[in-house]
Enzyme design. Structure first.
Site, PDB file in Angstrom:
ATOM      1  N   GLU A   1       0.825  -1.202   0.000  1.00  0.00           N
ATOM      2  CA  GLU A   1       0.000   0.000   0.000  1.00  0.00           C
ATOM      3  C   GLU A   1       0.866   1.262   0.000  1.00  0.00           C
ATOM      4  O   GLU A   1       1.771   1.411   0.819  1.00  0.00           O
ATOM      5  CB  GLU A   1      -0.935   0.005   1.211  1.00  0.00           C
ATOM      6  CG  GLU A   1      -1.849  -1.219   1.310  1.00  0.00           C
ATOM      7  CD  GLU A   1      -2.892  -1.278   0.204  1.00  0.00           C
ATOM      8  OE1 GLU A   1      -3.060  -0.268  -0.516  1.00  0.00           O
ATOM      9  OE2 GLU A   1      -3.541  -2.336   0.058  1.00  0.00           O
ATOM     10  N   CYS A  34      -6.992  -1.913   8.888  1.00  0.00           N
ATOM     11  CA  CYS A  34      -5.724  -1.910   8.142  1.00  0.00           C
ATOM     12  C   CYS A  34      -5.300  -0.483   7.804  1.00  0.00           C
ATOM     13  O   CYS A  34      -4.197  -0.043   8.128  1.00  0.00           O
ATOM     14  CB  CYS A  34      -5.865  -2.731   6.868  1.00  0.00           C
ATOM     15  SG  CYS A  34      -6.064  -4.499   7.153  1.00  0.00           S
ATOM     16  N   HIS A  38      -0.852  -5.928   2.293  1.00  0.00           N
ATOM     17  CA  HIS A  38      -2.067  -6.741   2.309  1.00  0.00           C
ATOM     18  C   HIS A  38      -1.771  -8.099   1.681  1.00  0.00           C
ATOM     19  O   HIS A  38      -1.298  -8.162   0.542  1.00  0.00           O
ATOM     20  CB  HIS A  38      -3.190  -6.063   1.522  1.00  0.00           C
ATOM     21  CG  HIS A  38      -4.147  -5.305   2.377  1.00  0.00           C
ATOM     22  ND1 HIS A  38      -4.472  -3.977   2.151  1.00  0.00           N
ATOM     23  CD2 HIS A  38      -4.868  -5.687   3.465  1.00  0.00           C
ATOM     24  CE1 HIS A  38      -5.337  -3.576   3.064  1.00  0.00           C
ATOM     25  NE2 HIS A  38      -5.596  -4.596   3.862  1.00  0.00           N
TER      26      HIS A  38
END
Length: 207
Positions: free
Chosen positions: A85, A153, A172
Site C-alpha cells: 500500500e 488496516c 495486504h
C-alpha cells in the site's frame, strides 16, 4: 552500516468477522522460521481488530521500540496479489470493529491531512520480491496499491505514516486459498530486507 542492528517491528491482525484465523498473523508469525540477516532485530505483534486498542498499541510500539522500520500486515480476502500500500486515509472509518465500534467522528487523527503516503519505493520492493518468487518457482505476485480500504488496516497504517512516513509500510496478503503462508512470508522477508537497504544503504543480502 553492516555492523548496525536494525530494529524491525512487524504486526499482523487477529480474527474478525468472517475471518476466524487471520492469514496476516500466520504470515508474520512464520517470519521467525525464516533466516533473516543477523543485523535485523525482529519484533512481532498481533493487533486486535479494535480501533481503540490498536490506536494505543501502535503509539506504544513507536514510542517504546523506536523502530528503524515498521511494517503492518493485514488480510484482504478478495485480493489476487500481495499488495504493497502506497498511502492511507484519515477519515470515513465507518466499518465497525469486533467490539461493534467505530472511531470518534470516523476519524483517525483530528486536524491531520486526509492522505499520507509512504516514502518507501513501493514499486522497487515489488520488483525485488517478484524476482525472488520467479527464482524459487513460486506462484505469488506483489503489486502496488493505492487503496488500503477504510477499516483497521488503513487506520493502523495512517497512524504509522503520521509517526514517520519514511519507515512505514502496509502489506495486504490475500487468502490462503490464493497463496500459501510460506509465499506470503517470503514476500514479507524480502520487503523487510529491501526496505532497510533503501533506507539505510544496509547492503543486506536477500538471498
Amino acid at each position: 552500516m553492516e555492523d548496525k542492528r536494525f530494529k524491525v517491528v512487524v504486526t499482523g491482525f487477529g480474527p474478525f468477522q468472517g475471518v476466524p484465523v487471520n492469514e496476516s498473523w500466520l504470515a508474520v508469525s512464520a517470519l521467525w522460521e525464516q533466516n533473516l540477516p543477523q543485523q535485523i532485530k525482529l519484533i512481532t505483534r498481533e493487533l486486535p481488530v479494535v480501533y481503540e486498542i490498536v490506536h494505543k498499541q501502535v503509539e506504544e510500539l513507536w514510542n517504546e521500540e523506536k523502530p528503524d522500520l515498521m511494517i503492518h500486515v493485514g488480510v484482504s480476502k478478495n485480493d489476487s496479489k500481495i499488495s504493497l500500500e502506497k498511502q492511507s486515509f484519515n477519515t470515513n472509518y465507518d466499518l465497525k470493529d469486533i467490539k461493534d465500534q467505530c472511531p470518534a467522528n470516523q476519524c483517525c487523527l483530528p486536524n491531520s491531512p486526509e492522505t499520507l503516503s509512504t516514502k518507501l519505493d513501493v514499486e522497487d520492493l515489488c520488483i525485488i520480491s517478484n524476482k525472488i518468487f520467479s527464482k524459487r518457482n513460486l506462484k505469488a505476485y506483489c503489486g502496488p496499491s493505492a487503496d488500503p480500504g477504510r477499516y483497521l488496516c488503513a487506520y493502523t497504517y495512517y497512524m504509522s505514516l503520521n509517526k514517520d512516513s519514511t519507515k512505514s509500510l502496509f502489506v495486504h496478503v490475500p487468502s490462503v486459498e490464493t497463496f500459501s503462508i510460506h509465499e506470503m512470508t517470503v514476500a514479507i522477508r524480502s520487503i523487510i530486507i529491501q526496505s532497510l537497504n533503501q533506507l539505510y544503504n544496509a547492503n543486506l543480502k536477500i538471498e
